[in-house]
Each structure stands twice: as C-alpha cells, then as structure tokens.
Design an enzyme around this catalytic site. Structure first.
Site, PDB file in Angstrom:
ATOM      1  N   CYS A  93      50.719  73.192  23.159  1.00 58.20           N
ATOM      2  CA  CYS A  93      52.144  73.108  23.490  1.00 58.20           C
ATOM      3  C   CYS A  93      52.239  72.599  24.917  1.00 58.20           C
ATOM      4  O   CYS A  93      51.927  73.308  25.867  1.00 58.20           O
ATOM      5  CB  CYS A  93      52.812  74.472  23.354  1.00 58.20           C
ATOM      6  SG  CYS A  93      54.586  74.439  23.735  1.00 58.20           S
ATOM      7  N   GLU A 137      55.172  67.121  19.735  1.00 58.31           N
ATOM      8  CA  GLU A 137      53.806  66.640  19.598  1.00 58.31           C
ATOM      9  C   GLU A 137      53.867  65.127  19.445  1.00 58.31           C
ATOM     10  O   GLU A 137      54.931  64.563  19.135  1.00 58.31           O
ATOM     11  CB  GLU A 137      53.108  67.258  18.387  1.00 58.31           C
ATOM     12  CG  GLU A 137      52.734  68.721  18.547  1.00 58.31           C
ATOM     13  CD  GLU A 137      51.615  68.961  19.558  1.00 58.31           C
ATOM     14  OE1 GLU A 137      51.106  67.975  20.138  1.00 58.31           O
ATOM     15  OE2 GLU A 137      51.267  70.128  19.774  1.00 58.31           O
TER      16      GLU A 137
END
Length: 217
Positions: A2, A110
């Site tokens: 993350c 992402e």
C-alpha cells in the site's frame, strides 16, 4: 503493498456503527478530501493509548519512525509492515504488542503493467464505503524539536482477486475486531496475528483510472 491511498469523506459523515461516536472529535473543520495520500504525509487514524480509554482520532505521519531512531528518513522505508513478521522485526515488535492503530481510508491504488505502460487502478468498496487499515504507531523524540507520532500500514498476501495486480495487499480490520485490535492491554500474539488476513474476494472493486491526482500535502 500500500503506497498510495484516498480519504474523501469528512469525519462527520463516517457511520457510527463502524467508527463510534465522533461528535467530540472536532476534526471536520480542518478536514480536506485527499485523493492521493503519499508516504511521509499526515494520515488520520484511531488509537487507544491506555487500557479502558475511548479510542481517539489522531493525525500520524505515514512511515514509522521507531522511538529509538535518530534519523527521520527511516520512515520512508517503513510505510508498510509485513503481517508474517510483524511480531519479530525490531522496528515493529513493540508497537505490535501495545501500539496498534487503525488508519481510515476509502480507497487505495495499485499499478499494473500494460503494453502502453503502467495502468493505475483504483481499489475501493463497491459503494465507496470507508474501511480501516491495520496499522502500528510509535512516538519519537529523537528527531526534530517536537515529538513525531508516525504509523505504518500492515500488509499480507493478496487474495485471489487482487493477486493479478500485486502479491501484497493492506490488511483491513473488520468492525467486530476493532476493539480487540486497538486495546493496548490485549497482547495475545496468536490472536492478533489471526486478524491479519486478506479481505475476502469481492470485498473490493477495481476500476482503471486515467491518472492518479498529484499527492496533496
């Protein structure tokens, strides 16, 4: 992993059944929606600093700076902690035992490789609901003139639906486990690590986006 996430919803709109009574937090006047929160910036999260205390909403610098560190730059390397070894690594072992937090988010990013380059993907709940990343925090008085309170977000092996993008994903703590996760008096390592699982397939939806907005301070 993350490395970038979002928080678009102001605290006064957060559902009480997920976050409790926020009427006394007085944070909404300073809240600015952010669509690209970057490492070393401030993030919002919940923490319980003593047994029996009501959880508080606080601001943390993203990127853990351990209490013993003498250089702030170490935080840029500690934006994530691996669930598998969080109780073993020197930087995370003590925070995992007694300084756990929950970082508030409503999406994260992402990137996937495509023939045309890297494609950013927005990962969020189906109705843009908020959720809570499992985190750890620490307080450092070695760097700077004021104490630095910082945090890291815990990651685990990605579930099947996320694995095509990345082999890691952030851990989400469900509402039923919030009290146990935040309680500094609860130190059952096995029970705590059992919470560090990937969200179920279908928990998140994934949407390609044209671009990720510039990171906001």
């Amino acid at each position: 992993m993350c490395g970038r996430f979002l928080l678009r919803s102001p605290p006064e709109s957060w559902p009480a059944d997920l976050f409790g009574d926020l009427s006394e937090l007085n944070t909404s006047s300073d809240f600015v929606p952010r669509k690209n929160i970057c490492p070393t910036q401030d993030v919002l999260g919940f923490v319980q600093t003593d047994v029996g205390q009501t959880p508080e909403l606080r601001s943390f610098r993203w990127g853990l700076i351990p209490h013993w560190a003498k250089d702030r730059s170490i935080g840029a390397k500690m934006i994530n902690a691996r669930a598998e070894t969080v109780d073993e690594k020197p930087s995370f072992r003590v925070p995992f035992s007694r300084r756990r937090c929950l970082v508030v988010a409503d999406g994260y990013y992402e990137w996937v490789k495509t023939p045309g380059g890297k494609q950013p993907m927005l990962i969020e709940r189906p109705e843009q609901q908020l959720f809570l990343f499992a985190g750890l925090w620490d307080r450092n008085v070695q760097v700077g003139d004021e104490p630095t309170v910082s945090c890291t977000i815990i990651t685990t092996a990605a579930n099947e639906s996320m694995a095509a993008m990345h082999d890691r994903m952030p851990v989400v703590i469900q509402p039923t486990e919030v009290q146990r996760w935040l309680d500094p008096g609860f130190r059952d390592t096995s029970a705590l690590k059992s919470l560090l699982q990937a969200a179920d397939d279908g928990y998140f939806k994934v949407t390609p986006v044209d671009r990720v907005p510039p990171g906001s301070a």
